[in-house]
Scaffold this motif. Structure first.
Motif, PDB file in Angstrom:
ATOM      1  N   LYS A  19      57.001  33.183  49.429  1.00 41.59           N
ATOM      2  CA  LYS A  19      57.361  33.656  50.769  1.00 41.59           C
ATOM      3  C   LYS A  19      56.133  33.831  51.663  1.00 41.59           C
ATOM      4  CE  LYS A  19      58.918  37.860  50.971  1.00 41.59           C
ATOM      5  NZ  LYS A  19      59.766  39.057  50.871  1.00 41.59           N
ATOM      6  N   THR A  20      55.014  34.229  51.096  1.00 37.41           N
ATOM      7  CA  THR A  20      53.822  34.491  51.908  1.00 37.41           C
ATOM      8  C   THR A  20      52.860  33.309  51.974  1.00 37.41           C
ATOM      9  OG1 THR A  20      52.655  35.462  50.043  1.00 37.41           O
ATOM     10  CG2 THR A  20      53.906  36.971  51.459  1.00 37.41           C
ATOM     11  N   HIS A  21      53.104  32.275  51.162  1.00 40.01           N
ATOM     12  CA  HIS A  21      52.235  31.098  51.152  1.00 40.01           C
ATOM     13  C   HIS A  21      52.080  30.542  52.561  1.00 40.01           C
ATOM     14  CE1 HIS A  21      50.898  27.002  50.236  1.00 40.01           C
ATOM     15  NE2 HIS A  21      50.417  27.542  49.130  1.00 40.01           N
ATOM     16  N   PRO A  22      50.916  30.199  53.040  1.00 41.09           N
ATOM     17  CA  PRO A  22      49.650  29.989  52.344  1.00 41.09           C
ATOM     18  C   PRO A  22      48.774  31.246  52.227  1.00 41.09           C
ATOM     19  CG  PRO A  22      49.380  29.269  54.587  1.00 41.09           C
ATOM     20  CD  PRO A  22      50.814  29.749  54.437  1.00 41.09           C
ATOM     21  N   ASN A  23      49.315  32.415  52.611  1.00 41.67           N
ATOM     22  CA  ASN A  23      48.562  33.653  52.452  1.00 41.67           C
ATOM     23  C   ASN A  23      48.813  34.255  51.078  1.00 41.67           C
ATOM     24  OD1 ASN A  23      47.623  33.425  55.069  1.00 41.67           O
ATOM     25  ND2 ASN A  23      49.210  34.733  55.919  1.00 41.67           N
ATOM     26  N   GLU A  24      47.946  35.178  50.682  1.00 39.92           N
ATOM     27  CA  GLU A  24      48.131  35.906  49.439  1.00 39.92           C
ATOM     28  C   GLU A  24      49.171  36.997  49.645  1.00 39.92           C
ATOM     29  OE1 GLU A  24      44.674  37.295  47.365  1.00 39.92           O
ATOM     30  OE2 GLU A  24      43.610  35.400  47.608  1.00 39.92           O
ATOM     31  N   CYS A  25      50.086  37.109  48.688  1.00 41.45           N
ATOM     32  CA  CYS A  25      51.004  38.234  48.698  1.00 41.45           C
ATOM     33  C   CYS A  25      50.330  39.376  47.943  1.00 41.45           C
ATOM     34  CB  CYS A  25      52.332  37.879  48.033  1.00 41.45           C
ATOM     35  SG  CYS A  25      52.268  37.682  46.229  1.00 41.45           S
ATOM     36  N   CYS A  26      50.868  40.571  48.079  1.00 43.18           N
ATOM     37  CA  CYS A  26      50.340  41.693  47.307  1.00 43.18           C
ATOM     38  C   CYS A  26      51.384  42.789  47.245  1.00 43.18           C
ATOM     39  CB  CYS A  26      49.029  42.217  47.886  1.00 43.18           C
ATOM     40  SG  CYS A  26      49.113  42.865  49.556  1.00 43.18           S
ATOM     41  N   GLY A  27      51.202  43.675  46.271  1.00 41.38           N
ATOM     42  CA  GLY A  27      52.118  44.789  46.108  1.00 41.38           C
ATOM     43  C   GLY A  27      51.769  45.620  44.904  1.00 41.38           C
ATOM     44  N   GLY A  76      50.065  49.501  38.289  1.00 39.20           N
ATOM     45  CA  GLY A  76      49.160  48.428  38.670  1.00 39.20           C
ATOM     46  C   GLY A  76      49.533  47.783  39.978  1.00 39.20           C
ATOM     47  N   TYR A  77      49.004  46.573  40.142  1.00 36.42           N
ATOM     48  CA  TYR A  77      49.104  45.855  41.409  1.00 36.42           C
ATOM     49  C   TYR A  77      49.342  44.375  41.136  1.00 36.42           C
ATOM     50  CZ  TYR A  77      46.433  50.081  42.043  1.00 36.42           C
ATOM     51  OH  TYR A  77      46.017  51.388  41.971  1.00 36.42           O
ATOM     52  N   TYR A  78      49.813  43.680  42.142  1.00 39.18           N
ATOM     53  CA  TYR A  78      49.944  42.229  42.011  1.00 39.18           C
ATOM     54  C   TYR A  78      49.456  41.560  43.283  1.00 39.18           C
ATOM     55  CZ  TYR A  78      54.261  42.319  44.831  1.00 39.18           C
ATOM     56  OH  TYR A  78      55.184  42.477  45.832  1.00 39.18           O
ATOM     57  N   ALA A  94      34.744  41.890  41.782  1.00 31.99           N
ATOM     58  CA  ALA A  94      33.830  42.739  42.543  1.00 31.99           C
ATOM     59  C   ALA A  94      34.532  43.946  43.155  1.00 31.99           C
ATOM     60  CB  ALA A  94      33.148  41.922  43.639  1.00 31.99           C
ATOM     61  N   SER A  95      35.813  43.798  43.492  1.00 31.53           N
ATOM     62  CA  SER A  95      36.516  44.887  44.165  1.00 31.53           C
ATOM     63  C   SER A  95      37.343  45.756  43.224  1.00 31.53           C
ATOM     64  CB  SER A  95      37.411  44.338  45.273  1.00 31.53           C
ATOM     65  OG  SER A  95      38.409  43.509  44.732  1.00 31.53           O
ATOM     66  N   ALA A  96      37.438  45.390  41.968  1.00 25.45           N
ATOM     67  CA  ALA A  96      38.258  46.136  41.011  1.00 25.45           C
ATOM     68  C   ALA A  96      37.654  47.507  40.734  1.00 25.45           C
ATOM     69  CB  ALA A  96      38.393  45.339  39.720  1.00 25.45           C
ATOM     70  N   ALA A  97      38.532  48.465  40.471  1.00 28.75           N
ATOM     71  CA  ALA A  97      38.109  49.851  40.270  1.00 28.75           C
ATOM     72  C   ALA A  97      37.758  50.175  38.819  1.00 28.75           C
ATOM     73  CB  ALA A  97      39.203  50.793  40.754  1.00 28.75           C
ATOM     74  N   GLY A  98      38.145  49.318  37.878  1.00 28.06           N
ATOM     75  CA  GLY A  98      37.890  49.624  36.472  1.00 28.06           C
ATOM     76  C   GLY A  98      38.706  50.810  35.993  1.00 28.06           C
ATOM     77  N   ASP A  99      39.919  50.956  36.535  1.00 24.00           N
ATOM     78  CA  ASP A  99      40.740  52.151  36.300  1.00 24.00           C
ATOM     79  C   ASP A  99      41.865  51.952  35.281  1.00 24.00           C
ATOM     80  OD1 ASP A  99      42.330  50.466  37.783  1.00 24.00           O
ATOM     81  OD2 ASP A  99      42.588  51.843  39.467  1.00 24.00           O
ATOM     82  N   ASP A 100      41.811  50.869  34.519  1.00 23.44           N
ATOM     83  CA  ASP A 100      42.817  50.546  33.502  1.00 23.44           C
ATOM     84  C   ASP A 100      44.190  50.202  34.058  1.00 23.44           C
ATOM     85  OD1 ASP A 100      41.286  50.548  31.147  1.00 23.44           O
ATOM     86  OD2 ASP A 100      41.406  52.728  30.987  1.00 23.44           O
ATOM     87  N   LYS A 101      44.276  49.895  35.344  1.00 23.83           N
ATOM     88  CA  LYS A 101      45.552  49.472  35.912  1.00 23.83           C
ATOM     89  C   LYS A 101      45.840  48.028  35.495  1.00 23.83           C
ATOM     90  CE  LYS A 101      46.579  53.092  38.483  1.00 23.83           C
ATOM     91  NZ  LYS A 101      47.625  54.007  38.050  1.00 23.83           N
ATOM     92  N   VAL A 102      47.108  47.676  35.513  1.00 25.84           N
ATOM     93  CA  VAL A 102      47.561  46.314  35.232  1.00 25.84           C
ATOM     94  C   VAL A 102      47.511  45.526  36.535  1.00 25.84           C
ATOM     95  CG1 VAL A 102      49.547  44.911  34.540  1.00 25.84           C
ATOM     96  CG2 VAL A 102      49.060  47.069  33.353  1.00 25.84           C
ATOM     97  N   TRP A 103      47.012  44.314  36.453  1.00 27.69           N
ATOM     98  CA  TRP A 103      47.042  43.393  37.593  1.00 27.69           C
ATOM     99  C   TRP A 103      47.882  42.188  37.191  1.00 27.69           C
ATOM    100  CZ3 TRP A 103      42.560  42.413  41.378  1.00 27.69           C
ATOM    101  CH2 TRP A 103      41.940  43.608  41.733  1.00 27.69           C
ATOM    102  N   ALA A 104      48.833  41.843  38.031  1.00 29.61           N
ATOM    103  CA  ALA A 104      49.563  40.581  37.874  1.00 29.61           C
ATOM    104  C   ALA A 104      49.017  39.636  38.935  1.00 29.61           C
ATOM    105  CB  ALA A 104      51.058  40.795  38.081  1.00 29.61           C
ATOM    106  N   ILE A 105      48.635  38.456  38.502  1.00 31.75           N
ATOM    107  CA  ILE A 105      48.122  37.450  39.436  1.00 31.75           C
ATOM    108  C   ILE A 105      48.997  36.208  39.310  1.00 31.75           C
ATOM    109  CG2 ILE A 105      46.142  36.072  40.166  1.00 31.75           C
ATOM    110  CD1 ILE A 105      44.325  38.209  38.910  1.00 31.75           C
ATOM    111  N   ILE A 106      49.487  35.747  40.471  1.00 28.32           N
ATOM    112  CA  ILE A 106      50.369  34.592  40.530  1.00 28.32           C
ATOM    113  C   ILE A 106      49.581  33.427  41.107  1.00 28.32           C
ATOM    114  CG2 ILE A 106      52.566  33.687  41.418  1.00 28.32           C
ATOM    115  CD1 ILE A 106      52.324  37.220  42.034  1.00 28.32           C
ATOM    116  N   GLY A 107      49.529  32.322  40.396  1.00 25.31           N
ATOM    117  CA  GLY A 107      48.838  31.127  40.873  1.00 25.31           C
ATOM    118  C   GLY A 107      49.307  29.907  40.110  1.00 25.31           C
TER     119      GLY A 107
END
Length: 131
Positions: A19-27, A76-78, A94-107
């Protein structure tokens, strides 16, 4: 640790990326230890959303407020990589907090899950469960 996520949520993550392509989605990923129960889409407020993401601070603050009031936990975040692989980019690292959160990355029409630990990202296995 293996995460559990429903097939409906996997499809919802793919739909957000499309839905957000060509931009990055997030949530935001919501649930409990080991389970992603729901996603909270957010507006990408980064000035260059085609290559970066920044979750709308109001959405993030609201999710943490709901958590404090007994709602679902922010686990976490996606976000998506419209032109890249589903793995943490140099910018993500570089921007990650190192806080043990889960990241989902779609690509590349794939979704991978990562743990953002104090020494960097580690891949997580996951199991798709039927609703």
């Amino acid at each position: 640790m293996t995460l559990n996520i429903s097939s409906d949520l996997i499809e919802a993550l793919r739909n957000e990326a499309n839905k957000t392509h060509p931009n990055e989605c997030c949530g935001i990923l919501l649930g409990a230890a080991g389970e992603i129960a729901q996603i909270q889409p957010a507006t990408n407020v980064h000035p260059t959303p085609e290559t970066h993401f920044e979750i709308d601070p109001a959405t993030l603050i609201a999710a943490y407020k709901i958590e404090r009031e007994g709602g679902p936990n922010v686990i976490g975040y996606y976000h998506s990589h419209p032109k890249g692989l589903p793995e943490p980019s140099k910018t993500d690292q570089a921007s990650a907090a190192g806080d043990d959160k889960v990241w989902a990355i779609i690509g590349c029409d794939k979704i991978r899950f990562w743990r953002d630990g104090p020494v960097g990202f580690k891949p997580l296995s996951y199991e798709v469960v039927e609703d």
